[in-house]
Write a protein that holds these residues in place. Sequence first.
Motif, PDB file in Angstrom:
ATOM      1  N   HIS A  24      -2.252  -3.742   4.016  1.00 46.52           N
ATOM      2  CA  HIS A  24      -3.479  -4.187   4.785  1.00 46.52           C
ATOM      3  C   HIS A  24      -3.195  -4.486   6.283  1.00 46.52           C
ATOM      4  O   HIS A  24      -4.124  -4.334   6.953  1.00 46.52           O
ATOM      5  N   LYS A  25      -1.969  -4.799   6.515  1.00 44.05           N
ATOM      6  CA  LYS A  25      -1.530  -4.977   7.823  1.00 44.05           C
ATOM      7  C   LYS A  25      -1.259  -3.603   8.625  1.00 44.05           C
ATOM      8  O   LYS A  25      -1.075  -3.461   9.599  1.00 44.05           O
ATOM      9  N   GLY A  26      -1.353  -2.527   7.772  1.00 41.18           N
ATOM     10  CA  GLY A  26      -1.142  -1.010   8.367  1.00 41.18           C
ATOM     11  C   GLY A  26       0.545  -0.605   8.470  1.00 41.18           C
ATOM     12  O   GLY A  26       0.893  -0.047   9.308  1.00 41.18           O
ATOM     13  N   VAL A  27       1.289  -1.434   7.612  1.00 42.03           N
ATOM     14  CA  VAL A  27       2.657  -1.159   7.847  1.00 42.03           C
ATOM     15  C   VAL A  27       3.325   0.141   7.125  1.00 42.03           C
ATOM     16  O   VAL A  27       2.661   0.378   5.797  1.00 42.03           O
ATOM     17  N   ASP A  28       3.995   0.874   7.816  1.00 36.53           N
ATOM     18  CA  ASP A  28       4.576   2.073   7.035  1.00 36.53           C
ATOM     19  C   ASP A  28       5.819   1.445   6.481  1.00 36.53           C
ATOM     20  O   ASP A  28       6.605   1.332   7.207  1.00 36.53           O
ATOM     21  N   LEU A  29       5.868   1.192   5.097  1.00 36.89           N
ATOM     22  CA  LEU A  29       6.885   0.682   4.506  1.00 36.89           C
ATOM     23  C   LEU A  29       7.911   1.447   4.082  1.00 36.89           C
ATOM     24  O   LEU A  29       7.656   2.661   3.496  1.00 36.89           O
ATOM     25  N   VAL A  30       9.326   1.026   4.223  1.00 38.16           N
ATOM     26  CA  VAL A  30      10.408   1.863   3.733  1.00 38.16           C
ATOM     27  C   VAL A  30      10.876   1.060   2.213  1.00 38.16           C
ATOM     28  O   VAL A  30      11.158  -0.007   2.313  1.00 38.16           O
ATOM     29  N   ALA A  31      10.610   1.658   1.086  1.00 40.46           N
ATOM     30  CA  ALA A  31      10.498   1.163   0.049  1.00 40.46           C
ATOM     31  C   ALA A  31      11.841   1.926  -0.961  1.00 40.46           C
ATOM     32  O   ALA A  31      11.943   3.059  -1.089  1.00 40.46           O
ATOM     33  N   TYR A  32      12.627   0.911  -1.303  1.00 44.23           N
ATOM     34  CA  TYR A  32      13.806   1.129  -2.164  1.00 44.23           C
ATOM     35  C   TYR A  32      13.551   0.714  -3.360  1.00 44.23           C
ATOM     36  O   TYR A  32      13.578  -0.463  -3.856  1.00 44.23           O
ATOM     37  N   ASN A  33      13.454   1.710  -4.538  1.00 41.11           N
ATOM     38  CA  ASN A  33      13.138   1.314  -6.012  1.00 41.11           C
ATOM     39  C   ASN A  33      14.265   1.157  -6.688  1.00 41.11           C
ATOM     40  O   ASN A  33      15.508   2.115  -6.706  1.00 41.11           O
ATOM     41  N   ILE A  34      14.433   0.044  -7.174  1.00 38.92           N
ATOM     42  CA  ILE A  34      15.751  -0.235  -7.782  1.00 38.92           C
ATOM     43  C   ILE A  34      15.579  -0.115  -9.390  1.00 38.92           C
ATOM     44  O   ILE A  34      16.375  -1.144 -10.077  1.00 38.92           O
ATOM     45  N   ASP A  35      14.476   0.095  -9.705  1.00 41.86           N
ATOM     46  CA  ASP A  35      14.440  -0.043 -11.239  1.00 41.86           C
ATOM     47  C   ASP A  35      15.453   0.403 -12.156  1.00 41.86           C
ATOM     48  O   ASP A  35      15.833  -0.193 -13.182  1.00 41.86           O
TER      49      ASP A  35
END
Length: 84
Positions: A24-35
């Motif tokens: 919603h804030k327009g952030v380009d997120l770097v996501a690290y999936n730790i499933d």
Amino acid sequence: MAKVEMYLKTTCPYCVRAQQLLAHKGVDLVAYNIDAGGPKREEMIQRAGRMTVPQIFIDDQHVGGCDDLFALERQGRLDELLAA
């Protein structure tokens, strides 16, 4: 805009909420999936000192989890951190 990193699990509702706020804030997120655990999970524990998800970093500063992120938003401090 600040670099935002999040360690997450796909089935975590708190992770989803945090992602939605940042989107919603327009952030380009770097996501690290730790499933599956592994080295990224160990990295998260080393960086955050916590084992729960999500763990969120803004410009390498640990801001905490979902509740902490929403607290920053309520305090009006999140936009300031994201703008840096």
